[in-house]
Structures are given as structure tokens and as C-alpha cells.
Design a protein around this motif. Structure first.
Motif, PDB file in Angstrom:
ATOM      1  N   VAL A   1       0.847  -1.181   0.000  1.00 24.86           N
ATOM      2  CA  VAL A   1       0.000   0.000   0.000  1.00 24.86           C
ATOM      3  C   VAL A   1       0.892   1.243   0.000  1.00 24.86           C
ATOM      4  O   VAL A   1       1.965   1.239   0.605  1.00 24.86           O
ATOM      5  CB  VAL A   1      -0.957  -0.006   1.218  1.00 24.86           C
ATOM      6  N   ILE A   2       0.436   2.268  -0.684  1.00 23.45           N
ATOM      7  CA  ILE A   2       1.186   3.527  -0.688  1.00 23.45           C
ATOM      8  C   ILE A   2       0.898   4.264   0.615  1.00 23.45           C
ATOM      9  O   ILE A   2      -0.249   4.550   0.942  1.00 23.45           O
ATOM     10  CB  ILE A   2       0.815   4.400  -1.900  1.00 23.45           C
ATOM     11  N   ILE A   3       1.956   4.568   1.334  1.00 31.48           N
ATOM     12  CA  ILE A   3       1.845   5.277   2.612  1.00 31.48           C
ATOM     13  C   ILE A   3       1.932   6.785   2.395  1.00 31.48           C
ATOM     14  O   ILE A   3       1.262   7.557   3.064  1.00 31.48           O
ATOM     15  CB  ILE A   3       2.926   4.786   3.588  1.00 31.48           C
ATOM     16  N   GLY A   4       2.743   7.202   1.442  1.00 32.95           N
ATOM     17  CA  GLY A   4       2.879   8.627   1.177  1.00 32.95           C
ATOM     18  C   GLY A   4       3.566   8.890  -0.145  1.00 32.95           C
ATOM     19  O   GLY A   4       4.327   8.053  -0.637  1.00 32.95           O
ATOM     20  N   VAL A   5       3.274  10.049  -0.711  1.00 32.02           N
ATOM     21  CA  VAL A   5       3.891  10.509  -1.953  1.00 32.02           C
ATOM     22  C   VAL A   5       4.369  11.927  -1.719  1.00 32.02           C
ATOM     23  O   VAL A   5       3.655  12.743  -1.137  1.00 32.02           O
ATOM     24  CB  VAL A   5       2.885  10.497  -3.129  1.00 32.02           C
ATOM     25  N   GLY A   6       5.575  12.219  -2.168  1.00 27.92           N
ATOM     26  CA  GLY A   6       6.104  13.576  -2.061  1.00 27.92           C
ATOM     27  C   GLY A   6       6.704  14.004  -3.382  1.00 27.92           C
ATOM     28  O   GLY A   6       7.245  13.184  -4.124  1.00 27.92           O
TER      29      GLY A   6
ATOM     30  N   VAL B   1       9.046  11.036  -4.635  1.00 25.61           N
ATOM     31  CA  VAL B   1       9.333   9.925  -3.752  1.00 25.61           C
ATOM     32  C   VAL B   1       8.011   9.286  -3.345  1.00 25.61           C
ATOM     33  O   VAL B   1       7.067   9.987  -2.955  1.00 25.61           O
ATOM     34  CB  VAL B   1      10.107  10.379  -2.491  1.00 25.61           C
ATOM     35  N   ILE B   2       7.954   7.959  -3.443  1.00 24.00           N
ATOM     36  CA  ILE B   2       6.793   7.197  -3.000  1.00 24.00           C
ATOM     37  C   ILE B   2       7.256   6.275  -1.881  1.00 24.00           C
ATOM     38  O   ILE B   2       8.216   5.521  -2.052  1.00 24.00           O
ATOM     39  CB  ILE B   2       6.175   6.383  -4.151  1.00 24.00           C
ATOM     40  N   ALA B   3       6.559   6.351  -0.761  1.00 23.82           N
ATOM     41  CA  ALA B   3       6.811   5.463   0.375  1.00 23.82           C
ATOM     42  C   ALA B   3       5.774   4.359   0.338  1.00 23.82           C
ATOM     43  O   ALA B   3       4.566   4.642   0.312  1.00 23.82           O
ATOM     44  CB  ALA B   3       6.721   6.238   1.685  1.00 23.82           C
TER      45      ALA B   3
END
Length: 123
Positions: A2-7, A119-121
Motif C-alpha cells: 500500500v502507498i503510505i505517502g507521496v512527495g 518519492v513514494i513510500a
């Protein structure tokens, strides 16, 4: 997963270079030694450093931009294939672990005076 965060972040290359020239110790506060040099041992150019700075800003955004993280606790490096990667430690690693981040995806670019990073976490 699952994607936790995108910056995402952008940095004006000339402005970033001016900041480095105006404040010589800034590079040591933002980057680990390996980020400052190319594999050949030459000093990394301003556009490349600006992209790495944008990546660190994007990484912070992907983690929710909490205070207290150290710039040098995130290292942007390039694999032999040319693919950029990020390695985290200390304060950045602690935040990533708390959020359940298991892997990172990173893209860097610089053109027309602008450096950018995404950046994708993922967890």
C-alpha cells in the motif's frame, strides 16, 4: 503493498547553487559525503545536488513532513544500473518505521534550470 505517502519537490538550480556558495557549510548539513562526489571522485555538480535536495524534501513530504528529521539521515545514491535509490537511517528511519514504510521509489530530474524529485513510500 500500500502507498503510505507521496512527495514531490522542485528546486531552482541557480538559486540552490547560490545558497551553497553563500553558506559553504550548508552542503555538509544537507548531504552525506558520498552524495557530494561522483563515483569517479569528482565533486558532484549543482544540478545533481539540487535534485538530491529536492528528493530529501519530497521524502519528508511522503512521511508527512514532521519536524526533527535530519537531512543527513536520508542518502540518495544511484545503483550501477543508473536507478536512483534512497537509504534512510536515524530520525528518518524512525519515522518510516512508525508509518510502516517497507520500500521507497524515487525519481530525479533536472532540466531548464529546475531540479525535481518524486518519492513514494510503500508499506
Amino acid at each position: 503493498m500500500v502507498i503510505i505517502g507521496v512527495g514531490i519537490d522542485v528546486a531552482e538550480i541557480e538559486r540552490f547553487g547560490e545558497s551553497l556558495r553563500r553558506t559553504p557549510q550548508l552542503a555538509q548539513r544537507l548531504f552525506v559525503d558520498s552524495e557530494l562526489t561522483l563515483p569517479s571522485g569528482e565533486r558532484r555538480g549543482t544540478a545533481s545536488l539540487a535534485a538530491r535536495f529536492a528528493a530529501k524534501e519530497a521524502l519528508a513530504k511522503a512521511l508527512g513532513a514532521p519536524g526533527g528529521m535530519l537531512w543527513t539521515d536520508a542518502e540518495v545514491y544511484v545503483e550501477e544500473t543508473g536507478q536512483p535509490r534512497v537509504r534512510v537511517s536515524g530520525t528518518v528511519e524512525a519515522r518510516a518505521v512508525a508509518l510502516g514504510v517497507k520500500s521507497w521509489h524515487i525519481s530525479l530530474s533536472h532540466d531548464a534550470g529546475i531540479a525535481s524529485a518524486v518519492v513514494i513510500a510503500e508499506g
